[in-house]
Design a protein around this motif. Structure first.
Motif, short mmCIF file in Angstrom:
data_model
loop_
_atom_site.label_atom_id
_atom_site.label_comp_id
_atom_site.label_asym_id
_atom_site.label_seq_id
_atom_site.Cartn_x
_atom_site.Cartn_y
_atom_site.Cartn_z
N PHE A 28 11.81 20.50 40.71
CA PHE A 28 11.73 20.43 39.43
C PHE A 28 11.80 19.05 38.97
CE2 PHE A 28 13.77 20.14 35.15
CZ PHE A 28 12.68 20.48 34.59
N LEU A 29 12.65 18.20 39.55
CA LEU A 29 13.11 16.88 38.98
C LEU A 29 12.16 15.77 39.87
CD1 LEU A 29 16.89 17.17 38.48
CD2 LEU A 29 15.17 17.14 36.83
N GLU A 30 11.65 16.23 40.97
CA GLU A 30 10.73 15.19 41.51
C GLU A 30 9.73 14.33 40.72
OE1 GLU A 30 9.48 12.90 44.54
OE2 GLU A 30 11.27 14.21 44.48
N PRO A 31 9.05 14.72 39.83
CA PRO A 31 8.20 13.62 38.99
C PRO A 31 9.17 12.92 38.16
CG PRO A 31 7.73 16.03 38.67
CD PRO A 31 8.81 16.18 39.36
N TYR A 32 10.25 13.15 37.74
CA TYR A 32 11.27 12.26 37.16
C TYR A 32 11.87 11.25 37.79
CZ TYR A 32 10.93 15.91 33.24
OH TYR A 32 10.85 16.72 32.28
N ARG A 33 12.27 11.68 39.20
CA ARG A 33 12.52 10.68 40.30
C ARG A 33 11.61 9.55 40.79
NH1 ARG A 33 15.75 15.03 42.23
NH2 ARG A 33 13.98 15.45 43.73
N PRO A 81 2.82 6.32 40.27
CA PRO A 81 2.63 4.99 40.06
C PRO A 81 1.37 4.65 39.29
CG PRO A 81 3.13 5.43 42.37
CD PRO A 81 2.85 6.66 41.71
N GLU A 82 0.57 5.53 39.09
CA GLU A 82 -0.75 5.35 38.52
C GLU A 82 -0.65 5.46 37.13
OE1 GLU A 82 -5.10 7.41 38.24
OE2 GLU A 82 -3.65 8.31 39.50
N GLU A 125 2.37 4.32 35.74
CA GLU A 125 3.65 3.40 35.31
C GLU A 125 3.27 2.69 34.37
OE1 GLU A 125 7.57 2.36 35.88
OE2 GLU A 125 6.17 3.89 36.89
N LYS A 126 2.21 2.27 34.20
CA LYS A 126 1.56 1.22 33.01
C LYS A 126 1.67 2.02 31.58
CE LYS A 126 -3.36 2.35 33.35
NZ LYS A 126 -3.42 3.44 34.51
N ASN A 127 1.66 3.15 31.55
CA ASN A 127 1.79 4.26 30.46
C ASN A 127 3.29 4.15 29.86
OD1 ASN A 127 -0.83 4.26 30.37
ND2 ASN A 127 -0.97 6.20 31.15
N THR A 128 4.12 4.04 30.77
CA THR A 128 5.58 4.28 30.34
C THR A 128 6.35 3.07 29.45
OG1 THR A 128 6.57 3.59 32.67
CG2 THR A 128 5.90 5.97 32.18
N TYR A 162 4.12 15.25 21.54
CA TYR A 162 3.23 15.17 22.82
C TYR A 162 1.87 15.07 22.52
CZ TYR A 162 0.87 17.47 26.68
OH TYR A 162 0.15 17.72 27.73
N THR A 163 1.18 14.23 23.12
CA THR A 163 -0.09 14.15 22.66
C THR A 163 -1.04 13.77 23.98
OG1 THR A 163 0.08 11.53 22.52
CG2 THR A 163 0.08 12.98 20.55
N ASN A 164 -0.53 14.58 25.17
CA ASN A 164 -1.31 14.34 26.47
C ASN A 164 -1.39 13.25 26.98
OD1 ASN A 164 -2.32 16.02 28.31
ND2 ASN A 164 -4.43 16.37 27.39
N ILE A 165 -0.71 12.24 26.68
CA ILE A 165 -1.01 10.87 27.43
C ILE A 165 -0.55 10.90 28.67
CG2 ILE A 165 -0.20 8.62 27.32
CD1 ILE A 165 0.16 8.71 24.47
N GLU A 166 -1.45 10.40 29.93
CA GLU A 166 -1.02 10.40 31.18
C GLU A 166 0.42 9.82 31.52
OE1 GLU A 166 -4.33 8.65 32.80
OE2 GLU A 166 -5.32 10.61 33.09
N GLY A 167 1.08 10.56 32.16
CA GLY A 167 2.26 9.94 32.39
C GLY A 167 3.65 10.65 31.65
N TYR A 168 3.06 11.46 30.75
CA TYR A 168 4.13 12.19 29.83
C TYR A 168 5.02 12.99 30.49
CZ TYR A 168 6.60 14.77 25.93
OH TYR A 168 7.39 15.22 25.18
N LEU A 169 6.40 12.93 30.33
CA LEU A 169 7.45 14.09 31.09
C LEU A 169 8.17 14.41 29.90
CD1 LEU A 169 8.73 11.83 34.20
CD2 LEU A 169 6.87 13.91 34.19
N SER A 170 8.27 15.69 30.04
CA SER A 170 9.24 16.23 28.80
C SER A 170 10.74 15.78 28.80
CB SER A 170 9.08 17.77 28.93
OG SER A 170 7.66 18.33 28.72
#
Length: 314
Positions: free
Chosen positions: A126-131, A135-136, A138-141, A261-269
């Protein structure tokens, strides 16, 4: 006077056996018919059905093309009150029980080496996307704070690396019998929390301990009030007695800057960890957690705004 013989205007077909009749049905050499039709008849009916289904496929394709012109692949057509999901988010917990017990909400493990691996492995997944974020994207975070919201087109980063003891290296404290349960709000496109910024009008049903926490935060850092608060407590007096003390990591709720939440790529809850410091061993503990905001309604039957699970540590 003798009767006249009856005139016969047709010749009756010869009586054939089943096998002979079937062979003639397959191919009649006298009429050149295959399966009861001549070549010209087969050509006409095949041409008809080819034209019919080609028109049907063309009509369906045209309707689908018109339909897709009305859709945006990133923005849902129906939102909030107009959608089937509605505008009241649900609260979820992790780790979930195995798929073989899909209807269960029980987290049950023993304080022995390797016995809790089922649950820690589920948390690892579950936490893998958070850890390890993609990288694709990353520019959105963006590293956000209460007074530093994300810029347009950016999403807030969720950093779980310092959430001790609720970290992968510490096995989320399961081998010690002090488990971490992670909570998350379900994503609803465009939903914004209406936080309890006015501490004078806190709801009556809100736990007094949470009210005290909000009042203390108002004194220390008023900006923190812009939070979807979370409370977890035992459902019954016996559960309250056995649940022990709880810590909320890294904070007592979900900061409002993670929404909408607006469906921007890279969004994590956004997530938080609930660390049960010392639950009573060998006892089934019923726990209910609730998210608190003006526009969050609690309804356990509809799984809105709250979540129920059981915890048992042997």
């Amino acid at each position: 006077m003798a009767d006249k013989p009856k005139e016969q205007y047709y010749t009756p077909p010869p009586k054939l056996g089943k096998w002979e009749g079937f062979k003639i049905f397959l191919w009649n050499s006298e009429t050149n018919q295959f399966l009861g039709r001549t070549a010209g008849s087969w050509a006409k009916i095949l041409l008809f059905y080819c034209c019919f289904y080609a028109g049907l496929v063309g009509f369906f394709a045209a309707m689908m093309a018109i339909f897709y012109t009305t859709l945006d692949m990133k923005v849902p057509k129906w939102q909030l009150d107009s959608s089937l999901i509605g505008n009241n988010p649900g609260l979820g917990f992790r780790p979930m029980p195995p798929e073989s017990h899909v209807d269960s909400t029980l987290i049950w493990f023993k304080k022995t080496h390797g016995n809790s691996d089922l649950w820690t492995d589920k948390l690892d997944s579950f936490l893998e996307p958070y850890r390890s974020p993609n990288p694709e994207y990353e520019k959105n975070t963006f590293v956000c704070d209460y007074d530093i919201p994300p810029p347009e087109g950016k999403v807030c980063k969720v950093d779980i690396s310092k959430w001790s003891p609720c970290t992968q290296s510490e096995k989320y404290s399961y081998p010690n019998g002090h488990p971490c349960i992670f909570l998350k709000l379900n994503k609803i496109y465009g939903w914004k929390p209406q936080c309890y910024n006015d501490t004078e009008n806190l709801p009556e049903k809100m736990p007094q301990e949470l009210k005290n926490h909000i009042l203390s935060e108002k004194t220390l850092n008023p900006k923190v009030l812009n939070t979807v608060w979370v409370s977890c407590e035992g459902e019954n007096p016996a559960d309250v007695e056995n649940i022990g003390s709880i810590q909320y990591i890294p904070r007592r709720g979900f900061p409002a800057y993670y929404f909408p939440y607006t469906n921007i790529e890279g969004y994590l809850s956004p997530i938080i960890a609930i660390w049960f410091e010392k639950p009573t061993s060998g006892v089934l503990i019923n726990i209910e957690c609730k998210a608190w905001a003006h526009n969050i309604v609690h309804d356990r039957t509809e799984r809105r705004g709250s979540v129920h699970f059981e915890l048992m540590v042997d």
